[in-house]
Motif scaffolding. Structure first.
Motif, PDB file in Angstrom:
ATOM      1  N   ARG A  91       0.685  -1.280  -0.075  1.00  0.00           N
ATOM      2  CA  ARG A  91       0.032  -0.035  -0.060  1.00  0.00           C
ATOM      3  C   ARG A  91       0.789   1.364   0.046  1.00  0.00           C
ATOM      4  O   ARG A  91       0.801   2.113  -0.720  1.00  0.00           O
ATOM      5  CB  ARG A  91      -0.816  -0.087   1.221  1.00  0.00           C
ATOM      6  CG  ARG A  91      -1.768   1.164   1.393  1.00  0.00           C
ATOM      7  CD  ARG A  91      -2.782   1.182   2.569  1.00  0.00           C
ATOM      8  NE  ARG A  91      -2.188   0.974   3.904  1.00  0.00           N
ATOM      9  CZ  ARG A  91      -1.538   2.011   4.411  1.00  0.00           C
ATOM     10  NH1 ARG A  91      -2.052   3.484   3.802  1.00  0.00           N
ATOM     11  NH2 ARG A  91      -1.005   2.040   5.523  1.00  0.00           N
ATOM     12  N   LYS A  92       2.097   1.131   0.847  1.00  0.00           N
ATOM     13  CA  LYS A  92       2.869   2.466   0.910  1.00  0.00           C
ATOM     14  C   LYS A  92       3.582   2.419  -0.527  1.00  0.00           C
ATOM     15  O   LYS A  92       3.796   3.865  -0.883  1.00  0.00           O
ATOM     16  CB  LYS A  92       3.637   2.272   1.844  1.00  0.00           C
ATOM     17  CG  LYS A  92       3.352   2.378   3.370  1.00  0.00           C
ATOM     18  CD  LYS A  92       4.342   2.206   4.455  1.00  0.00           C
ATOM     19  CE  LYS A  92       3.457   2.235   5.967  1.00  0.00           C
ATOM     20  NZ  LYS A  92       4.663   1.976   7.120  1.00  0.00           N
ATOM     21  N   ARG A 276      -1.777  -9.669   2.948  1.00  0.00           N
ATOM     22  CA  ARG A 276      -1.657  -9.984   1.561  1.00  0.00           C
ATOM     23  C   ARG A 276      -3.052  -9.316   0.909  1.00  0.00           C
ATOM     24  O   ARG A 276      -3.888  -8.830   1.382  1.00  0.00           O
ATOM     25  CB  ARG A 276      -2.092 -11.468   1.438  1.00  0.00           C
ATOM     26  CG  ARG A 276      -1.003 -12.384   1.939  1.00  0.00           C
ATOM     27  CD  ARG A 276       0.207 -12.382   1.436  1.00  0.00           C
ATOM     28  NE  ARG A 276       0.399 -12.644  -0.043  1.00  0.00           N
ATOM     29  CZ  ARG A 276       0.282 -13.840  -0.519  1.00  0.00           C
ATOM     30  NH1 ARG A 276       0.297 -14.906   0.190  1.00  0.00           N
ATOM     31  NH2 ARG A 276       0.229 -14.385  -1.810  1.00  0.00           N
ATOM     32  N   SER A 277      -2.679  -8.853  -0.415  1.00  0.00           N
ATOM     33  CA  SER A 277      -3.723  -8.196  -1.239  1.00  0.00           C
ATOM     34  C   SER A 277      -3.116  -8.481  -2.693  1.00  0.00           C
ATOM     35  O   SER A 277      -2.129  -8.757  -3.137  1.00  0.00           O
ATOM     36  CB  SER A 277      -3.755  -6.696  -0.933  1.00  0.00           C
ATOM     37  OG  SER A 277      -2.430  -5.982  -1.509  1.00  0.00           O
ATOM     38  N   CYS A 278      -4.375  -8.004  -3.635  1.00  0.00           N
ATOM     39  CA  CYS A 278      -4.049  -8.005  -5.020  1.00  0.00           C
ATOM     40  C   CYS A 278      -3.037  -6.973  -5.368  1.00  0.00           C
ATOM     41  O   CYS A 278      -2.242  -7.208  -6.360  1.00  0.00           O
ATOM     42  CB  CYS A 278      -5.210  -7.621  -5.761  1.00  0.00           C
ATOM     43  SG  CYS A 278      -6.738  -8.797  -5.776  1.00  0.00           S
ATOM     44  N   ALA A 279      -2.478  -6.109  -4.586  1.00  0.00           N
ATOM     45  CA  ALA A 279      -1.611  -5.009  -4.878  1.00  0.00           C
ATOM     46  C   ALA A 279      -0.275  -5.961  -4.939  1.00  0.00           C
ATOM     47  O   ALA A 279       0.739  -5.681  -5.664  1.00  0.00           O
ATOM     48  CB  ALA A 279      -1.409  -4.240  -3.818  1.00  0.00           C
ATOM     49  N   ASP A 280      -0.088  -7.137  -4.251  1.00  0.00           N
ATOM     50  CA  ASP A 280       1.051  -7.755  -4.377  1.00  0.00           C
ATOM     51  C   ASP A 280       1.284  -8.550  -5.632  1.00  0.00           C
ATOM     52  O   ASP A 280       2.405  -8.573  -6.414  1.00  0.00           O
ATOM     53  CB  ASP A 280       1.129  -9.275  -3.236  1.00  0.00           C
ATOM     54  CG  ASP A 280       0.911  -8.661  -1.845  1.00  0.00           C
ATOM     55  OD1 ASP A 280       1.612  -7.474  -1.548  1.00  0.00           O
ATOM     56  OD2 ASP A 280       0.488  -9.445  -0.997  1.00  0.00           O
ATOM     57  N   ILE A 281       0.277  -9.020  -6.387  1.00  0.00           N
ATOM     58  CA  ILE A 281       0.105  -9.413  -7.818  1.00  0.00           C
ATOM     59  C   ILE A 281       0.446  -8.250  -8.902  1.00  0.00           C
ATOM     60  O   ILE A 281       1.255  -8.410  -9.686  1.00  0.00           O
ATOM     61  CB  ILE A 281      -1.010 -10.213  -8.028  1.00  0.00           C
ATOM     62  CG1 ILE A 281      -1.331 -11.365  -6.964  1.00  0.00           C
ATOM     63  CG2 ILE A 281      -1.039 -10.612  -9.693  1.00  0.00           C
ATOM     64  CD1 ILE A 281      -2.775 -11.758  -7.229  1.00  0.00           C
ATOM     65  N   VAL A 282      -0.075  -7.115  -8.550  1.00  0.00           N
ATOM     66  CA  VAL A 282      -0.076  -6.081  -9.488  1.00  0.00           C
ATOM     67  C   VAL A 282       1.480  -5.494  -9.515  1.00  0.00           C
ATOM     68  O   VAL A 282       2.014  -5.047 -10.434  1.00  0.00           O
ATOM     69  CB  VAL A 282      -0.989  -4.963  -9.081  1.00  0.00           C
ATOM     70  CG1 VAL A 282      -0.780  -3.865  -9.924  1.00  0.00           C
ATOM     71  CG2 VAL A 282      -2.505  -5.353  -9.317  1.00  0.00           C
ATOM     72  N   TRP A 283       2.207  -5.374  -8.303  1.00  0.00           N
ATOM     73  CA  TRP A 283       3.385  -4.932  -8.022  1.00  0.00           C
ATOM     74  C   TRP A 283       4.348  -5.651  -8.724  1.00  0.00           C
ATOM     75  O   TRP A 283       5.213  -5.410  -9.565  1.00  0.00           O
ATOM     76  CB  TRP A 283       3.699  -4.581  -6.610  1.00  0.00           C
ATOM     77  CG  TRP A 283       5.029  -3.968  -6.361  1.00  0.00           C
ATOM     78  CD1 TRP A 283       6.404  -4.560  -6.219  1.00  0.00           C
ATOM     79  CD2 TRP A 283       5.307  -2.455  -6.412  1.00  0.00           C
ATOM     80  NE1 TRP A 283       7.107  -3.647  -6.151  1.00  0.00           N
ATOM     81  CE2 TRP A 283       6.720  -2.289  -6.446  1.00  0.00           C
ATOM     82  CE3 TRP A 283       4.371  -1.418  -6.685  1.00  0.00           C
ATOM     83  CZ2 TRP A 283       7.207  -1.037  -6.322  1.00  0.00           C
ATOM     84  CZ3 TRP A 283       4.966  -0.169  -6.642  1.00  0.00           C
ATOM     85  CH2 TRP A 283       6.342  -0.105  -6.380  1.00  0.00           C
ATOM     86  N   CYS A 284       4.285  -7.069  -8.594  1.00  0.00           N
ATOM     87  CA  CYS A 284       5.048  -7.970  -9.252  1.00  0.00           C
ATOM     88  C   CYS A 284       5.056  -7.874 -10.684  1.00  0.00           C
ATOM     89  O   CYS A 284       6.008  -8.006 -11.406  1.00  0.00           O
ATOM     90  CB  CYS A 284       4.569  -9.305  -8.840  1.00  0.00           C
ATOM     91  SG  CYS A 284       5.769 -10.736  -9.690  1.00  0.00           S
TER      92      CYS A 284
END
Length: 328
Positions: A91-92, A276-284
């Motif tokens: 998030r940050k 965990r969040s979808c941001a993990d996938i998007v950032w990757c």
């Protein structure tokens, strides 16, 4: 809720006037701006002084201010870069990236087509068409769910003030209000008496099969999906602004079922899980794309279109899944 608002006005007071977007708290910059202000006052109020020298000094200070602004902004950019590279909080990361981007102001107007494919000019007609479309789209011809099952009875584990306090702590500041106009902050930072009273209200709902009207109220604001043609109703994203009372009940329920849902979904589920969040996938994905573009490699991936994922939810299916998870 009116008592909470009155108490907040007395103890906190109204929000101070917003600062300009270019405001800076840098001490050196403040000193330069104050000096320039004083010289401009002298230039305007005293005709006997050497105006050429004053103008030259003002211009020199203006140049110094611009140079200092460049230094301050460069330091802010370096700090943002450090925040991105030195944190594991997705998030940050995204907040820092959005801070670096200079986006255009959002366009709040939406376009809606009628049955003949023509744009509707009247806001009232737009609201009517969008309401009918969303009602059909979100219910999926399902019968409305009853709020309670069986005879009125108390919860096996009643809600407590401590539990409601933990739920209110999860509410985010600065979010839009629901129809009741009560900001999240007023309940979030209330004392334990308010949380105990609200816990008692929720517990009595199950004992009497009644519930506060504020839990079922919300304001739906349609937003235009980016990079989508204006006009088709499917290109609108409905944003629901719920009351704080509904958010608290939702967060308290989520915290109760969180462990069972986490165990049920398994380790590969990213969305809607603690830490965990979808941001993990998007950032990757973004990191992979940046490397591929820089190295000029070939890269192939397969995605699932999730743009309408929340429009296809069946509530009866969700309840059945919760029972499989072991939730009562």
């Amino acid at each position: 809720m009116s008592h909470i608002r009155d108490a907040a006005n007395v103890s906190i007071g109204p929000k101070p006037k917003a600062r300009l977007k270019h405001h800076s708290s840098d001490d050196t910059l403040k000193e330069l701006v104050e000096k320039r202000h004083d010289l401009r006052q002298l230039l305007n109020n005293n005709q006997s002084l050497d105006r050429t020298t004053l103008r030259s000094s003002i211009n020199h200070l203006t140049n110094s201010i611009q140079k200092r602004l460049v230094e301050v902004r460069s330091a802010q950019a370096d700090q943002t870069y450090s925040d991105i590279t030195n944190t594991n909080d997705s998030r940050k990361m995204f907040e820092a990236v959005r801070h670096l981007q200079k986006s255009k102001p959002p366009n709040n107007s939406i376009g809606v087509h009628d049955e003949n494919g023509c744009l509707i000019a009247s806001d009232d007609m737009k609201a009517s068409v969008v309401r009918d479309y969303l009602e059909k789209q979100l219910t999926r011809n399902e019968q409305p769910l009853e709020p309670f099952e069986g005879l009125p009875r108390a919860l096996n584990v009643p809600f407590t003030g401590v539990e409601l306090h933990a739920a209110t702590s999860s509410l985010k500041n600065g979010r839009a209000n629901g129809p009741d106009g009560i900001p999240n902050e007023l309940i979030k930072y209330s004392n334990s008496t308010v949380h105990e009273h609200y816990a008692g209200i929720i517990n009595s709902c199950f004992e009497t099969h009644t519930f506060p009207i504020s839990i079922g109220e919300a304001t739906i604001t349609p937003l235009q999906k980016p990079k989508k043609p204006i006009g088709p109703l499917k290109n609108l994203r409905p944003l629901t602004l719920s009351n704080a009372a509904r958010k608290i009940l939702s967060m308290a329920t989520l915290k109760r079922i969180e462990e069972k849902v986490n165990a049920f979904t398994g380790p590969w589920q990213c969305a809607y899980k603690r830490a965990r969040s979808c941001a993990d996938i998007v950032w990757c994905q973004r990191v992979l794309l940046s490397v591929v573009q820089r190295k000029k490699w070939e890269y192939h991936r397969m995605d699932i279109d999730m743009s309408s994922a929340f429009d296809t939810i069946k509530r009866t299916t969700i309840l059945e899944l919760l029972k499989l998870c072991g939730c009562t």
